[in-house]
Design a protein around this motif. Structure first.
Motif, short mmCIF file in Angstrom:
data_model
loop_
_atom_site.label_atom_id
_atom_site.label_comp_id
_atom_site.label_asym_id
_atom_site.label_seq_id
_atom_site.Cartn_x
_atom_site.Cartn_y
_atom_site.Cartn_z
N GLY A 82 -27.46 14.52 -41.22
CA GLY A 82 -26.28 15.02 -42.13
C GLY A 82 -26.75 15.45 -43.41
N LEU A 83 -26.34 14.52 -44.26
CA LEU A 83 -26.72 14.86 -45.84
C LEU A 83 -28.03 14.40 -45.95
CD1 LEU A 83 -23.72 13.40 -47.70
CD2 LEU A 83 -24.28 15.84 -47.47
N ILE A 84 -28.78 13.54 -45.28
CA ILE A 84 -30.19 13.22 -45.39
C ILE A 84 -31.20 14.24 -44.67
CG2 ILE A 84 -30.45 12.29 -42.81
CD1 ILE A 84 -31.51 9.86 -43.83
N TYR A 85 -30.74 15.35 -44.37
CA TYR A 85 -31.45 16.47 -44.02
C TYR A 85 -32.05 17.13 -45.45
CZ TYR A 85 -32.85 21.10 -42.40
OH TYR A 85 -33.41 22.12 -41.95
N HIS A 86 -31.49 17.08 -46.64
CA HIS A 86 -31.93 17.51 -47.68
C HIS A 86 -32.98 16.61 -48.48
CE1 HIS A 86 -28.77 20.62 -47.32
NE2 HIS A 86 -27.93 19.65 -47.00
N ALA A 87 -33.27 15.39 -47.85
CA ALA A 87 -34.06 14.70 -48.42
C ALA A 87 -35.68 15.29 -48.27
CB ALA A 87 -34.39 13.35 -47.79
N SER A 88 -36.39 14.98 -49.36
CA SER A 88 -37.80 15.73 -49.22
C SER A 88 -38.76 15.33 -48.27
CB SER A 88 -38.31 15.36 -50.75
OG SER A 88 -38.81 13.93 -50.71
N LEU A 89 -38.58 14.15 -47.86
CA LEU A 89 -39.36 13.71 -46.44
C LEU A 89 -38.99 14.41 -45.31
CD1 LEU A 89 -39.55 9.82 -47.16
CD2 LEU A 89 -41.41 11.54 -47.24
N VAL A 90 -37.86 14.75 -44.99
CA VAL A 90 -37.26 15.47 -43.90
C VAL A 90 -37.75 17.01 -44.05
CG1 VAL A 90 -35.17 16.05 -42.61
CG2 VAL A 90 -35.46 13.88 -43.52
N GLY A 91 -37.54 17.23 -45.14
CA GLY A 91 -38.11 18.69 -45.40
C GLY A 91 -39.61 18.90 -45.44
N GLN A 92 -40.62 17.94 -45.49
CA GLN A 92 -41.68 18.24 -45.08
C GLN A 92 -42.19 18.21 -43.72
OE1 GLN A 92 -43.73 15.11 -47.24
NE2 GLN A 92 -43.03 15.58 -49.22
N ALA A 93 -41.21 17.72 -42.83
CA ALA A 93 -41.60 17.65 -41.16
C ALA A 93 -41.37 18.71 -40.89
CB ALA A 93 -40.67 16.66 -40.77
N ALA A 94 -42.03 19.20 -39.64
CA ALA A 94 -41.90 20.38 -38.97
C ALA A 94 -40.51 20.33 -38.28
CB ALA A 94 -42.91 20.51 -37.69
N PRO A 95 -40.09 21.36 -37.93
CA PRO A 95 -38.79 21.37 -37.29
C PRO A 95 -38.60 20.68 -35.99
CG PRO A 95 -39.36 23.63 -37.85
CD PRO A 95 -40.60 22.78 -37.83
N LYS A 96 -39.59 20.29 -35.27
CA LYS A 96 -39.37 19.81 -34.14
C LYS A 96 -39.47 18.01 -34.32
CE LYS A 96 -44.31 20.12 -32.76
NZ LYS A 96 -45.44 20.42 -31.78
N HIS A 97 -39.88 17.99 -35.43
CA HIS A 97 -40.16 16.51 -35.87
C HIS A 97 -38.82 16.00 -36.82
CE1 HIS A 97 -44.60 16.95 -35.10
NE2 HIS A 97 -43.91 16.58 -33.70
N LYS A 98 -37.95 16.78 -37.32
CA LYS A 98 -37.21 16.39 -38.27
C LYS A 98 -36.26 15.28 -37.75
CE LYS A 98 -37.11 20.90 -40.89
NZ LYS A 98 -37.51 20.38 -41.96
N GLY A 99 -35.94 15.34 -36.60
CA GLY A 99 -35.12 14.34 -35.96
C GLY A 99 -35.42 13.00 -35.73
N LYS A 100 -36.59 12.86 -35.49
CA LYS A 100 -37.59 11.97 -35.64
C LYS A 100 -37.62 11.04 -36.98
CE LYS A 100 -40.00 12.58 -31.26
NZ LYS A 100 -41.15 12.88 -30.73
N ILE A 101 -38.05 11.97 -37.79
CA ILE A 101 -38.12 11.44 -39.39
C ILE A 101 -36.78 11.13 -39.89
CG2 ILE A 101 -38.81 12.48 -41.58
CD1 ILE A 101 -41.29 11.66 -39.75
N SER A 102 -35.69 12.03 -39.65
CA SER A 102 -34.69 11.50 -40.21
C SER A 102 -34.04 10.04 -39.63
CB SER A 102 -33.49 12.64 -39.84
OG SER A 102 -33.42 12.83 -38.31
N ARG A 103 -34.32 9.80 -38.44
CA ARG A 103 -34.12 8.51 -37.87
C ARG A 103 -34.82 7.25 -38.54
NH1 ARG A 103 -35.01 9.74 -32.88
NH2 ARG A 103 -36.98 8.81 -32.61
N VAL A 104 -36.16 7.70 -38.95
CA VAL A 104 -36.95 6.50 -39.56
C VAL A 104 -36.32 6.43 -40.88
CG1 VAL A 104 -39.20 5.92 -40.25
CG2 VAL A 104 -38.82 7.27 -37.82
N LEU A 105 -36.27 7.32 -41.53
CA LEU A 105 -35.71 7.45 -43.03
C LEU A 105 -34.48 6.80 -43.23
CD1 LEU A 105 -36.53 8.55 -46.02
CD2 LEU A 105 -35.46 10.71 -45.32
N ALA A 106 -33.46 6.94 -42.03
CA ALA A 106 -32.18 6.35 -42.20
C ALA A 106 -32.21 4.77 -42.19
CB ALA A 106 -31.17 6.90 -41.21
N ALA A 107 -33.20 4.55 -41.06
CA ALA A 107 -33.30 3.09 -40.97
C ALA A 107 -33.93 2.37 -42.22
CB ALA A 107 -34.24 2.76 -40.06
#
Length: 303
Positions: free
Chosen positions: A98-123
């Motif tokens: 959701g809003l976490i998509y605009h974080a810099s760490l999610v933006g650095q990830a490749a499109p296929k890895h954005k879901g995994k990075i957002s899950r780790v970042l949310a935790a």
């Protein structure tokens, strides 16, 4: 528009330029205010997500305490409620961020890895938010180790997904990151390293002295032969015992039969003369009844 610029047009252009400059100054001033407030209220969350994303999450949930009560799965899709309920209604895939998509760490990830990075970042953001909301420290410099360590782990996960060396950067209280390399897991190397030890036959023989006679090492051939002989002797002894049991059983059956016949004879001999006389009387009565019945039947026939 292809004509001369009049004095009135110049005045309007100047006023518009002044408004743009004032808005940019106000934006800078507002960003500085937001940065100072976020560093004071939620420093660990700011380190992980940034000032803007952290402030949006707090504003969306209502307060920092309400955000701290949310689980990591809710923080991950916070701001995408409309897409979530639409997916549940139409039985499609739910949103990954959701809003976490605009974080810099999610933006650095490749499109296929954005879901995994957002899950780790949310935790990690859920842990950092709870530390910020429930910590009792009132010092001027809050403890931000959770934020730096969480950001380092998320960056290490990002490098691991992208095929990097999997290094983990640990955070210090001063805000400096130090790299500590860890060995990357390789399945082929692990399989080749885990070699099964060879089987040792000598470990099975306990309490037997080594001998040089027989086949094989330390005379194991003669020991095996002796074991076989012992087994044969045991079987022979068991067979003999079974035969003896059968013979004993047959003789006992014969004895039982003879004992039964003898007991019948003894019973006959033990009968007293009174009993014999009673039996004879009964037999005579039975004969008389039978003759009477026969005679009565003959009379009926003659009539």
């Amino acid at each position: 528009m292809g004509t001369e610029v009049s004095d009135l047009d110049i005045i309007n252009i100047q006023s518009l330029a002044e408004q743009v400059l004032s808005m940019t100054e106000y934006r800078i001033q507002l960003f500085d205010y937001l940065k100072n407030r976020m560093n004071a209220i939620a420093p660990n969350l700011t380190i992980l997500l940034g000032e803007l994303v952290g402030a949006r999450l707090i504003s969306h949930s209502g307060s920092l305490m309400n955000l701290a009560k949310q689980p990591a799965s809710t923080i991950q899709i916070l701001g995408a409620e409309k897409a979530l309920f639409r997916a549940l209604k139409t039985k499609h895939d739910t949103p990954k961020y959701g809003l976490i998509y605009h974080a810099s760490l999610v933006g650095q990830a490749a499109p296929k890895h954005k879901g995994k990075i957002s899950r780790v970042l949310a935790a990690k953001a859920a842990l950092a938010t709870r530390v910020d909301a429930l910590s009792d420290e009132t010092s001027d410099e809050p403890d931000t180790t959770i934020g730096y360590e969480g950001r380092a782990k998320v960056e290490a996960r990002l490098r691991q997904l992208e095929g990097g060396d999997g290094t983990v950067n640990l955070g210090n209280k001063d805000g400096k990151l130090t790299a500590a390399k860890t060995a990357r897991y390789a399945p082929t190397a692990a399989k080749s390293a885990a070699v099964a030890p060879a089987y040792d036959d000598s470990g099975d023989m306990v309490g037997i002295e080594d001998t040089t006679t027989g086949n094989g090492k330390n005379g194991h051939g003669s020991e095996k032969k002796s074991k076989k002989d012992k087994k044969k002797k045991r079987k022979a002894d068991d067979d003999e015992g079974d035969d003896n049991v059968d013979e004993v059983g047959g003789s006992s059956k014969k004895k039982k039969k003879s004992n039964g016949e003898d007991s019948n004879d003894v019973e006959e001999e033990d009968e007293s003369p009174e009993k014999k006389s009673k039996k004879e009387k009964k037999s005579k009565k039975d004969k008389r009844k039978s003759t009477k019945m026969f005679n009565s039947s003959d009379l009926h026939i003659q009539k």
